[in-house]
Design a protein around this motif. Structure first.
Motif, PDB file in Angstrom:
ATOM      1  N   PHE A   1       4.923   4.064 -56.641  1.00 18.00           N
ATOM      2  CA  PHE A   1       4.042   3.233 -55.826  1.00 18.00           C
ATOM      3  C   PHE A   1       4.085   1.757 -56.234  1.00 18.00           C
ATOM      4  O   PHE A   1       3.635   0.896 -55.482  1.00 18.00           O
ATOM      5  CB  PHE A   1       2.598   3.724 -55.940  1.00 18.00           C
ATOM      6  N   ILE A   2       4.587   1.468 -57.436  1.00 19.96           N
ATOM      7  CA  ILE A   2       4.506   0.127 -58.008  1.00 19.96           C
ATOM      8  C   ILE A   2       5.885  -0.512 -58.068  1.00 19.96           C
ATOM      9  O   ILE A   2       6.832   0.073 -58.582  1.00 19.96           O
ATOM     10  CB  ILE A   2       3.893   0.178 -59.419  1.00 19.96           C
ATOM     11  N   GLY A   3       5.983  -1.748 -57.554  1.00 20.65           N
ATOM     12  CA  GLY A   3       7.251  -2.460 -57.619  1.00 20.65           C
ATOM     13  C   GLY A   3       7.386  -3.440 -56.467  1.00 20.65           C
ATOM     14  O   GLY A   3       6.494  -3.565 -55.614  1.00 20.65           O
ATOM     15  N   SER A   4       8.483  -4.123 -56.418  1.00 25.10           N
ATOM     16  CA  SER A   4       8.738  -5.121 -55.382  1.00 25.10           C
ATOM     17  C   SER A   4       8.721  -4.491 -53.999  1.00 25.10           C
ATOM     18  O   SER A   4       9.480  -3.569 -53.709  1.00 25.10           O
ATOM     19  CB  SER A   4      10.098  -5.778 -55.639  1.00 25.10           C
ATOM     20  N   GLY A   5       7.805  -4.977 -53.151  1.00 23.67           N
ATOM     21  CA  GLY A   5       7.713  -4.524 -51.777  1.00 23.67           C
ATOM     22  C   GLY A   5       7.043  -3.184 -51.573  1.00 23.67           C
ATOM     23  O   GLY A   5       6.887  -2.736 -50.431  1.00 23.67           O
ATOM     24  N   LEU A   6       6.623  -2.523 -52.643  1.00 25.32           N
ATOM     25  CA  LEU A   6       6.020  -1.201 -52.534  1.00 25.32           C
ATOM     26  C   LEU A   6       4.518  -1.300 -52.272  1.00 25.32           C
ATOM     27  O   LEU A   6       3.969  -2.387 -52.074  1.00 25.32           O
ATOM     28  CB  LEU A   6       6.308  -0.402 -53.803  1.00 25.32           C
ATOM     29  N   ALA A   7       3.837  -0.163 -52.254  1.00 27.60           N
ATOM     30  CA  ALA A   7       2.404  -0.147 -51.959  1.00 27.60           C
ATOM     31  C   ALA A   7       1.645  -1.105 -52.868  1.00 27.60           C
ATOM     32  O   ALA A   7       0.791  -1.869 -52.415  1.00 27.60           O
ATOM     33  CB  ALA A   7       1.868   1.278 -52.119  1.00 27.60           C
ATOM     34  N   PHE A   8       1.952  -1.056 -54.141  1.00 30.07           N
ATOM     35  CA  PHE A   8       1.414  -2.021 -55.096  1.00 30.07           C
ATOM     36  C   PHE A   8       2.529  -3.023 -55.387  1.00 30.07           C
ATOM     37  O   PHE A   8       3.346  -2.829 -56.287  1.00 30.07           O
ATOM     38  CB  PHE A   8       0.926  -1.317 -56.360  1.00 30.07           C
ATOM     39  N   ASP A   9       2.544  -4.061 -54.589  1.00 24.38           N
ATOM     40  CA  ASP A   9       3.671  -4.994 -54.541  1.00 24.38           C
ATOM     41  C   ASP A   9       3.578  -6.008 -55.681  1.00 24.38           C
ATOM     42  O   ASP A   9       2.716  -6.903 -55.671  1.00 24.38           O
ATOM     43  CB  ASP A   9       3.673  -5.708 -53.194  1.00 24.38           C
ATOM     44  N   THR A  10       4.474  -5.877 -56.641  1.00 26.27           N
ATOM     45  CA  THR A  10       4.456  -6.774 -57.806  1.00 26.27           C
ATOM     46  C   THR A  10       4.959  -8.178 -57.468  1.00 26.27           C
ATOM     47  O   THR A  10       4.856  -9.078 -58.305  1.00 26.27           O
ATOM     48  CB  THR A  10       5.299  -6.179 -58.951  1.00 26.27           C
ATOM     49  N   ASP A  11       5.506  -8.382 -56.275  1.00 24.25           N
ATOM     50  CA  ASP A  11       5.867  -9.735 -55.837  1.00 24.25           C
ATOM     51  C   ASP A  11       4.638 -10.513 -55.369  1.00 24.25           C
ATOM     52  O   ASP A  11       4.639 -11.751 -55.383  1.00 24.25           O
ATOM     53  CB  ASP A  11       6.879  -9.684 -54.696  1.00 24.25           C
ATOM     54  N   LYS A  12       3.611  -9.791 -54.948  1.00 21.36           N
ATOM     55  CA  LYS A  12       2.404 -10.426 -54.411  1.00 21.36           C
ATOM     56  C   LYS A  12       1.234 -10.421 -55.388  1.00 21.36           C
ATOM     57  O   LYS A  12       0.442 -11.364 -55.427  1.00 21.36           O
ATOM     58  CB  LYS A  12       1.952  -9.694 -53.132  1.00 21.36           C
ATOM     59  N   TYR A  13       1.095  -9.338 -56.156  1.00 14.37           N
ATOM     60  CA  TYR A  13      -0.129  -9.130 -56.926  1.00 14.37           C
ATOM     61  C   TYR A  13       0.141  -8.958 -58.415  1.00 14.37           C
ATOM     62  O   TYR A  13       1.254  -8.625 -58.841  1.00 14.37           O
ATOM     63  CB  TYR A  13      -0.862  -7.896 -56.406  1.00 14.37           C
ATOM     64  N   PHE A  14      -0.906  -9.174 -59.176  1.00 17.38           N
ATOM     65  CA  PHE A  14      -0.896  -8.942 -60.622  1.00 17.38           C
ATOM     66  C   PHE A  14      -1.823  -7.765 -60.898  1.00 17.38           C
ATOM     67  O   PHE A  14      -3.014  -7.819 -60.586  1.00 17.38           O
ATOM     68  CB  PHE A  14      -1.396 -10.186 -61.354  1.00 17.38           C
ATOM     69  N   PHE A  15      -1.267  -6.694 -61.433  1.00 14.66           N
ATOM     70  CA  PHE A  15      -2.016  -5.458 -61.622  1.00 14.66           C
ATOM     71  C   PHE A  15      -2.400  -5.257 -63.091  1.00 14.66           C
ATOM     72  O   PHE A  15      -1.598  -5.514 -63.994  1.00 14.66           O
ATOM     73  CB  PHE A  15      -1.185  -4.261 -61.155  1.00 14.66           C
ATOM     74  N   ILE A  16      -3.613  -4.772 -63.280  1.00  9.13           N
ATOM     75  CA  ILE A  16      -4.113  -4.420 -64.612  1.00  9.13           C
ATOM     76  C   ILE A  16      -4.590  -2.975 -64.566  1.00  9.13           C
ATOM     77  O   ILE A  16      -5.290  -2.573 -63.626  1.00  9.13           O
ATOM     78  CB  ILE A  16      -5.273  -5.327 -65.049  1.00  9.13           C
TER      79      ILE A  16
ATOM     80  N   ALA B   1       0.941   4.810 -48.704  1.00  9.06           N
ATOM     81  CA  ALA B   1       1.355   3.412 -48.840  1.00  9.06           C
ATOM     82  C   ALA B   1       0.759   2.496 -47.776  1.00  9.06           C
ATOM     83  O   ALA B   1       0.222   1.423 -48.111  1.00  9.06           O
ATOM     84  CB  ALA B   1       2.879   3.311 -48.852  1.00  9.06           C
ATOM     85  N   PRO B   2       0.809   2.839 -46.482  1.00  6.32           N
ATOM     86  CA  PRO B   2       0.247   1.927 -45.475  1.00  6.32           C
ATOM     87  C   PRO B   2      -1.247   1.688 -45.663  1.00  6.32           C
ATOM     88  O   PRO B   2      -1.720   0.560 -45.490  1.00  6.32           O
ATOM     89  CB  PRO B   2       0.529   2.649 -44.150  1.00  6.32           C
ATOM     90  N   MET B   3      -1.981   2.726 -46.031  1.00  2.07           N
ATOM     91  CA  MET B   3      -3.422   2.581 -46.205  1.00  2.07           C
ATOM     92  C   MET B   3      -3.754   1.750 -47.437  1.00  2.07           C
ATOM     93  O   MET B   3      -4.700   0.960 -47.433  1.00  2.07           O
ATOM     94  CB  MET B   3      -4.067   3.962 -46.281  1.00  2.07           C
ATOM     95  N   ILE B   4      -2.964   1.934 -48.501  1.00  2.91           N
ATOM     96  CA  ILE B   4      -3.175   1.132 -49.701  1.00  2.91           C
ATOM     97  C   ILE B   4      -2.863  -0.337 -49.427  1.00  2.91           C
ATOM     98  O   ILE B   4      -3.648  -1.228 -49.774  1.00  2.91           O
ATOM     99  CB  ILE B   4      -2.295   1.669 -50.858  1.00  2.91           C
ATOM    100  N   LYS B   5      -1.733  -0.589 -48.798  1.00  2.00           N
ATOM    101  CA  LYS B   5      -1.355  -1.967 -48.492  1.00  2.00           C
ATOM    102  C   LYS B   5      -2.415  -2.675 -47.658  1.00  2.00           C
ATOM    103  O   LYS B   5      -2.773  -3.832 -47.925  1.00  2.00           O
ATOM    104  CB  LYS B   5      -0.014  -1.992 -47.746  1.00  2.00           C
ATOM    105  N   HIS B   6      -2.913  -1.977 -46.654  1.00  2.00           N
ATOM    106  CA  HIS B   6      -3.942  -2.559 -45.804  1.00  2.00           C
ATOM    107  C   HIS B   6      -5.247  -2.751 -46.575  1.00  2.00           C
ATOM    108  O   HIS B   6      -5.910  -3.787 -46.459  1.00  2.00           O
ATOM    109  CB  HIS B   6      -4.173  -1.654 -44.586  1.00  2.00           C
ATOM    110  N   GLY B   7      -5.593  -1.761 -47.396  1.00  2.00           N
ATOM    111  CA  GLY B   7      -6.865  -1.810 -48.120  1.00  2.00           C
ATOM    112  C   GLY B   7      -6.955  -2.914 -49.144  1.00  2.00           C
ATOM    113  O   GLY B   7      -8.046  -3.451 -49.382  1.00  2.00           O
ATOM    114  N   ILE B   8      -5.837  -3.281 -49.762  1.00  2.00           N
ATOM    115  CA  ILE B   8      -5.885  -4.298 -50.815  1.00  2.00           C
ATOM    116  C   ILE B   8      -5.608  -5.701 -50.292  1.00  2.00           C
ATOM    117  O   ILE B   8      -5.811  -6.682 -51.014  1.00  2.00           O
ATOM    118  CB  ILE B   8      -4.892  -3.984 -51.958  1.00  2.00           C
ATOM    119  N   SER B   9      -5.175  -5.823 -49.044  1.00  2.00           N
ATOM    120  CA  SER B   9      -4.758  -7.135 -48.530  1.00  2.00           C
ATOM    121  C   SER B   9      -5.811  -7.818 -47.675  1.00  2.00           C
ATOM    122  O   SER B   9      -5.630  -8.977 -47.290  1.00  2.00           O
ATOM    123  CB  SER B   9      -3.472  -6.979 -47.704  1.00  2.00           C
ATOM    124  N   LYS B  10      -6.889  -7.116 -47.389  1.00  2.00           N
ATOM    125  CA  LYS B  10      -7.879  -7.681 -46.464  1.00  2.00           C
ATOM    126  C   LYS B  10      -8.612  -8.871 -47.077  1.00  2.00           C
ATOM    127  O   LYS B  10      -8.729  -8.998 -48.288  1.00  2.00           O
ATOM    128  CB  LYS B  10      -8.878  -6.591 -46.067  1.00  2.00           C
TER     129      LYS B  10
END
Length: 358
Positions: A69-84, A349-358
């Motif tokens: 789920f984690i990586g470039s362009g994935l649900a948890f997109d490491t190109d956009k976000y910083f995850f802890i 993935a689609p629901m996660i992407k939408h949920g974290i980007s709002k």
């Protein structure tokens, strides 16, 4: 590799149900790059037996619990976000728990480790973020036990995040699920090696923990998936009262594998924290507690989930809406049941992407 930090060295953490802990070590991991104004930070909250590393470099021949789920362009997109992500208080993967050394006795806490709650776990996570100079979260995301943490974040720190994403979790545990947890606890505490929880200098209660894990595995999957994978197939070499069927061998394997990575006392403490979760503690009632949530709230349920059943998740949605929470609800089917949020990338993935980007 996980990073480590010591919290509550100057002032102890007073626990919700009494007692305190000081000099708490927290294991955590980060992914991605934080932006200049620190506005792209997302907190990942792990499930019951997870750890601080949802993603592991596969060159180590190992995988994290959200590896795909984690990586470039994935649900948890490491190109956009910083995850802890941090290992929870009471755990056994780097954060202070029952197997840790009690600074007051120089011995493992064992039976002396206090009862902890999800509220305590969230408080430790908040202090960690303060130490890391994180002023705000884009989102808090968790599945199962982690979903309860995400909900509590919205209640306790309503101005600290924009979004809460709760995958496969309700606002409290059902009587049936508490019953499953009770049986798992009884398997552990009735193991001859349990010794009231003080077993660190001798033999650990491996048989009890193995049985507990096998029962837990049955609640995480579905009858359809088990039938598809094993049916009534038997082993070529089997024990009539042992692993005769392939499904028995699978459960035994999962139980045995669990022994290498988890501590029985941590399992007991975290199971009880799961049982005890009640967002209304400290408030007039549950509606009063839920009304504190200001974040946009995404709730996802799996209609084949045998642990957090879909009718209970629908009820949680109704309670959140009655409290004025802005909820987006999704209901899906997966053959993997409760474990779907860890496995079915295409669904989630689609629901996660939408949920974290709002």
């Amino acid at each position: 590799m996980a990073k480590f930090i010591t919290l509550f060295a100057d002032k102890p953490l007073n626990l919700l149900l009494g007692g305190y802990l000081s000099h708490i070590t927290v294991a955590y991991q980060t992914y991605g790059v934080i932006n200049k104004d620190r506005s792209n930070v997302i907190l990942l909250c792990h499930a019951l037996t997870g750890d601080s590393e949802p993603y592991i470099d596969i060159t180590n021949n190992d995988k994290g619990w959200w590896q795909n789920f984690i990586g470039s362009g994935l649900a948890f997109d490491t190109d956009k976000y910083f995850f802890i992500c941090s290992n929870v208080l009471g755990g056994c993967k780097g954060t202070t728990g029952p197997a840790s050394i009690n600074p007051e006795t120089n011995q493992p806490y064992g039976s002396q480790f206090p009862i902890i709650t999800i509220q305590d776990i969230v408080k430790v996570q908040r202090v960690l973020l303060d130490k890391l100079a994180i002023p705000h979260l884009k989102a808090v995301v968790g599945g199962s036990f982690g979903g309860m943490q995400a909900t509590q974040w919205g209640i306790t720190y309503p101005d600290f995040m924009d979004n809460v994403v709760n995958l496969c979790s309700t606002l409290s545990l059902s009587a049936e699920a508490i019953g499953f947890n009770h049986i798992m606890r009884q398997a552990i505490i009735n193991d001859p090696n349990f010794n009231g929880g003080d077993y660190y200098n001798t033999h650990s209660p491996e048989k009890g923990l193995k049985i507990a894990r096998m029962l837990g595995m049955l609640t995480y999957r579905t009858d359809i998936q088990l039938t598809k994978a094993f049916g009534r197939e038997t082993k070529r070499s089997s024990e009539f009262y042992g692993d005769h069927f392939q499904v028995e061998s699978y459960l035994s394997y999962q139980g045995e594998k669990f022994l290498a990575r988890f501590d029985a006392n941590s399992y007991l403490r975290l199971l009880r924290a799961l049982d005890l979760y009640d967002p209304s503690i400290g408030f007039k009632n549950r509606q009063d507690a839920l009304s504190k949530i200001k974040a946009r709230y995404t709730l996802v349920g799996v209609n084949s989930d045998q642990l957090f059943k879909i009718n209970e998740i629908r009820q949680s949605k109704q309670e959140l809406e009655m409290a004025g929470v802005q909820v987006e609800f999704y209901e899906i089917y997966s053959v993997f049941g409760h474990d779907a949020f860890l496995i079915d990338y295409d669904f989630f993935a689609p629901m996660i992407k939408h949920g974290i980007s709002k």
